[in-house]
Design a protein around this motif. Structure first.
Motif, PDB file in Angstrom:
ATOM      1  N   GLY A  48       0.788  -1.222   0.000  1.00  0.00           N
ATOM      2  CA  GLY A  48       0.000   0.000   0.000  1.00  0.00           C
ATOM      3  C   GLY A  48       0.823   1.275   0.000  1.00  0.00           C
ATOM      4  N   ARG A  49       2.125   1.165   0.176  1.00  0.00           N
ATOM      5  CA  ARG A  49       2.994   2.345   0.253  1.00  0.00           C
ATOM      6  C   ARG A  49       3.524   2.729  -1.129  1.00  0.00           C
ATOM      7  NH1 ARG A  49       4.792   3.193   5.608  1.00  0.00           N
ATOM      8  NH2 ARG A  49       5.524   5.174   4.772  1.00  0.00           N
ATOM      9  N   THR A  50       3.878   3.986  -1.240  1.00  0.00           N
ATOM     10  CA  THR A  50       4.468   4.515  -2.470  1.00  0.00           C
ATOM     11  C   THR A  50       5.975   4.320  -2.431  1.00  0.00           C
ATOM     12  OG1 THR A  50       2.721   6.161  -2.672  1.00  0.00           O
ATOM     13  CG2 THR A  50       4.759   6.601  -3.877  1.00  0.00           C
ATOM     14  N   ILE A  51       6.530   4.003  -3.590  1.00  0.00           N
ATOM     15  CA  ILE A  51       7.969   3.842  -3.740  1.00  0.00           C
ATOM     16  C   ILE A  51       8.359   4.459  -5.080  1.00  0.00           C
ATOM     17  CG2 ILE A  51       7.778   1.524  -4.734  1.00  0.00           C
ATOM     18  CD1 ILE A  51      10.324   0.804  -3.042  1.00  0.00           C
ATOM     19  N   ARG A  52       9.511   5.115  -5.089  1.00  0.00           N
ATOM     20  CA  ARG A  52      10.017   5.751  -6.306  1.00  0.00           C
ATOM     21  C   ARG A  52      11.349   5.102  -6.658  1.00  0.00           C
ATOM     22  NH1 ARG A  52      10.730  11.525  -5.006  1.00  0.00           N
ATOM     23  NH2 ARG A  52       9.900  12.237  -6.975  1.00  0.00           N
ATOM     24  N   PHE A  53      11.471   4.643  -7.891  1.00  0.00           N
ATOM     25  CA  PHE A  53      12.702   4.040  -8.398  1.00  0.00           C
ATOM     26  C   PHE A  53      13.379   5.090  -9.274  1.00  0.00           C
ATOM     27  CE2 PHE A  53       9.605   0.676  -7.693  1.00  0.00           C
ATOM     28  CZ  PHE A  53      10.303  -0.130  -6.803  1.00  0.00           C
ATOM     29  N   LEU A  54      14.592   5.506  -8.875  1.00  0.00           N
ATOM     30  CA  LEU A  54      15.184   6.701  -9.454  1.00  0.00           C
ATOM     31  C   LEU A  54      16.607   6.498  -9.953  1.00  0.00           C
ATOM     32  CD1 LEU A  54      13.965   9.022  -6.585  1.00  0.00           C
ATOM     33  CD2 LEU A  54      12.966   8.860  -8.878  1.00  0.00           C
ATOM     34  N   ASP A  55      16.993   7.353 -10.891  1.00  0.00           N
ATOM     35  CA  ASP A  55      18.389   7.438 -11.311  1.00  0.00           C
ATOM     36  C   ASP A  55      19.033   8.610 -10.558  1.00  0.00           C
ATOM     37  OD1 ASP A  55      17.827   9.881 -12.638  1.00  0.00           O
ATOM     38  OD2 ASP A  55      17.888   8.996 -14.638  1.00  0.00           O
ATOM     39  N   PRO A  56      20.331   8.827 -10.702  1.00  0.00           N
ATOM     40  CA  PRO A  56      20.989   9.889  -9.937  1.00  0.00           C
ATOM     41  C   PRO A  56      20.450  11.296 -10.210  1.00  0.00           C
ATOM     42  CG  PRO A  56      22.621   8.399 -10.850  1.00  0.00           C
ATOM     43  CD  PRO A  56      21.304   8.024 -11.458  1.00  0.00           C
ATOM     44  N   ASN A  57      19.754  11.488 -11.331  1.00  0.00           N
ATOM     45  CA  ASN A  57      19.199  12.800 -11.664  1.00  0.00           C
ATOM     46  C   ASN A  57      17.772  12.990 -11.160  1.00  0.00           C
ATOM     47  OD1 ASN A  57      21.546  13.627 -13.113  1.00  0.00           O
ATOM     48  ND2 ASN A  57      20.888  12.282 -14.772  1.00  0.00           N
ATOM     49  N   GLY A  58      17.246  12.001 -10.420  1.00  0.00           N
ATOM     50  CA  GLY A  58      15.886  12.109  -9.908  1.00  0.00           C
ATOM     51  C   GLY A  58      14.822  11.755 -10.916  1.00  0.00           C
ATOM     52  N   ASN A  59      15.195  11.028 -11.973  1.00  0.00           N
ATOM     53  CA  ASN A  59      14.227  10.570 -12.974  1.00  0.00           C
ATOM     54  C   ASN A  59      13.949   9.090 -12.757  1.00  0.00           C
ATOM     55  OD1 ASN A  59      14.323  13.089 -14.406  1.00  0.00           O
ATOM     56  ND2 ASN A  59      16.310  12.434 -15.191  1.00  0.00           N
ATOM     57  N   VAL A  61      10.502   6.111 -12.014  1.00  0.00           N
ATOM     58  CA  VAL A  61       9.125   5.632 -11.981  1.00  0.00           C
ATOM     59  C   VAL A  61       8.578   5.769 -10.564  1.00  0.00           C
ATOM     60  CG1 VAL A  61       7.651   3.620 -12.417  1.00  0.00           C
ATOM     61  CG2 VAL A  61       9.693   3.954 -13.789  1.00  0.00           C
ATOM     62  N   VAL A  62       7.335   6.211 -10.451  1.00  0.00           N
ATOM     63  CA  VAL A  62       6.640   6.228  -9.170  1.00  0.00           C
ATOM     64  C   VAL A  62       5.666   5.061  -9.172  1.00  0.00           C
ATOM     65  CG1 VAL A  62       4.876   7.897  -9.940  1.00  0.00           C
ATOM     66  CG2 VAL A  62       5.312   7.584  -7.484  1.00  0.00           C
ATOM     67  N   SER A  63       5.646   4.317  -8.061  1.00  0.00           N
ATOM     68  CA  SER A  63       4.885   3.069  -8.003  1.00  0.00           C
ATOM     69  C   SER A  63       4.245   2.892  -6.640  1.00  0.00           C
ATOM     70  CB  SER A  63       5.841   1.890  -8.273  1.00  0.00           C
ATOM     71  OG  SER A  63       6.541   2.080  -9.473  1.00  0.00           O
ATOM     72  N   GLU A  64       3.436   1.860  -6.552  1.00  0.00           N
ATOM     73  CA  GLU A  64       2.805   1.473  -5.292  1.00  0.00           C
ATOM     74  C   GLU A  64       3.078  -0.013  -5.071  1.00  0.00           C
ATOM     75  OE1 GLU A  64      -1.633   1.726  -3.475  1.00  0.00           O
ATOM     76  OE2 GLU A  64      -1.456   0.808  -5.452  1.00  0.00           O
ATOM     77  N   ALA A  75       4.786  -7.399  -5.278  1.00  0.00           N
ATOM     78  CA  ALA A  75       4.153  -6.975  -6.519  1.00  0.00           C
ATOM     79  C   ALA A  75       4.089  -5.453  -6.519  1.00  0.00           C
ATOM     80  CB  ALA A  75       2.756  -7.566  -6.653  1.00  0.00           C
ATOM     81  N   ILE A  76       4.566  -4.877  -7.597  1.00  0.00           N
ATOM     82  CA  ILE A  76       4.664  -3.425  -7.733  1.00  0.00           C
ATOM     83  C   ILE A  76       3.740  -2.987  -8.863  1.00  0.00           C
ATOM     84  CG2 ILE A  76       6.246  -1.528  -8.276  1.00  0.00           C
ATOM     85  CD1 ILE A  76       8.535  -3.630  -7.483  1.00  0.00           C
ATOM     86  N   ARG A  77       2.907  -1.984  -8.579  1.00  0.00           N
ATOM     87  CA  ARG A  77       2.051  -1.396  -9.617  1.00  0.00           C
ATOM     88  C   ARG A  77       2.642  -0.024  -9.943  1.00  0.00           C
ATOM     89  NH1 ARG A  77      -2.895  -2.593  -8.324  1.00  0.00           N
ATOM     90  NH2 ARG A  77      -2.754  -1.472  -6.364  1.00  0.00           N
ATOM     91  N   HIS A  78       3.061   0.153 -11.177  1.00  0.00           N
ATOM     92  CA  HIS A  78       3.630   1.425 -11.586  1.00  0.00           C
ATOM     93  C   HIS A  78       2.504   2.429 -11.826  1.00  0.00           C
ATOM     94  CE1 HIS A  78       7.506  -0.368 -11.659  1.00  0.00           C
ATOM     95  NE2 HIS A  78       7.188  -1.233 -12.611  1.00  0.00           N
ATOM     96  N   LEU A  79       2.691   3.626 -11.296  1.00  0.00           N
ATOM     97  CA  LEU A  79       1.673   4.670 -11.387  1.00  0.00           C
ATOM     98  C   LEU A  79       1.996   5.724 -12.434  1.00  0.00           C
ATOM     99  CD1 LEU A  79       1.207   5.195  -7.536  1.00  0.00           C
ATOM    100  CD2 LEU A  79      -0.160   3.741  -9.062  1.00  0.00           C
ATOM    101  N   GLY A  80       3.291   5.917 -12.694  1.00  0.00           N
ATOM    102  CA  GLY A  80       3.695   6.936 -13.656  1.00  0.00           C
ATOM    103  C   GLY A  80       5.188   7.155 -13.585  1.00  0.00           C
TER     104      GLY A  80
END
Length: 150
Positions: A48-59, A61-64, A75-80
């Motif tokens: 149920g928590r949000t997680i962000r998978f990022l590169d060093p520039n802050g780019n 995917v945001v997921s749940e 299981a990860i649901r990508h949000l954008g």
């Protein structure tokens, strides 16, 4: 239309060790270097928590986290997407990822652990992911099978 890809590897290490190596911040950075040097995450692996998978520039995917069964499944649901640290769940640019799933299953196999990945990827990224996921899993295997430091 997203493509569903499947990858699997047997790692000669107990499931708990593999799970921890895959999700702990420092070891996550190590095995995900196959995707992008300096990859990291912000957030929580709790359901149920949000997680962000990022590169060093802050780019990235945001997921749940859609499902969390400790030592068994994530299981990860990508949000954008995330661009320069800003979440984007609505623009045309991120619609390819919105709603896509990525699932990690951990099962015992012999004295080791089988890690099975199922991931939905936009068709334009299929070839790249077919190349990068096996490299990432090979890094995870090496990390988990290395002798424990004292």
């Amino acid at each position: 239309m997203p493509q569903t890809l499947r990858f699997s590897i047997v790692i000669e290490a107990p499931r708990r060790r593999v799970w921890r190596a895959m999700l702990a911040p420092d070891s996550y950075r190590e095995w995900t270097r196959a995707f992008c040097e300096g990859s990291y995450y912000e957030g929580s692996w709790e359901q149920g928590r949000t997680i962000r998978f990022l590169d060093p520039n802050g780019n990235g995917v945001v997921s749940e986290i859609a499902e969390h069964r400790t030592f068994e499944r994530i299981a990860i649901r990508h949000l954008g997407g995330v661009a320069a640290g800003v979440d984007d769940t609505e623009s045309e640019a991120v619609r390819d990822w919105a709603g896509a799933f990525e699932t990690y299953d951990f099962t015992d196999e012999g004295a080791g652990t089988r890690v099975s990945i199922t991931t939905d990827v936009p068709a334009k990224y299929e070839e790249m992911m077919q190349r990068l996921w096996p490299a990432a899993l090979a890094r995870l295997k090496a990390l988990c099978e290395a002798p424990a430091s004292t």
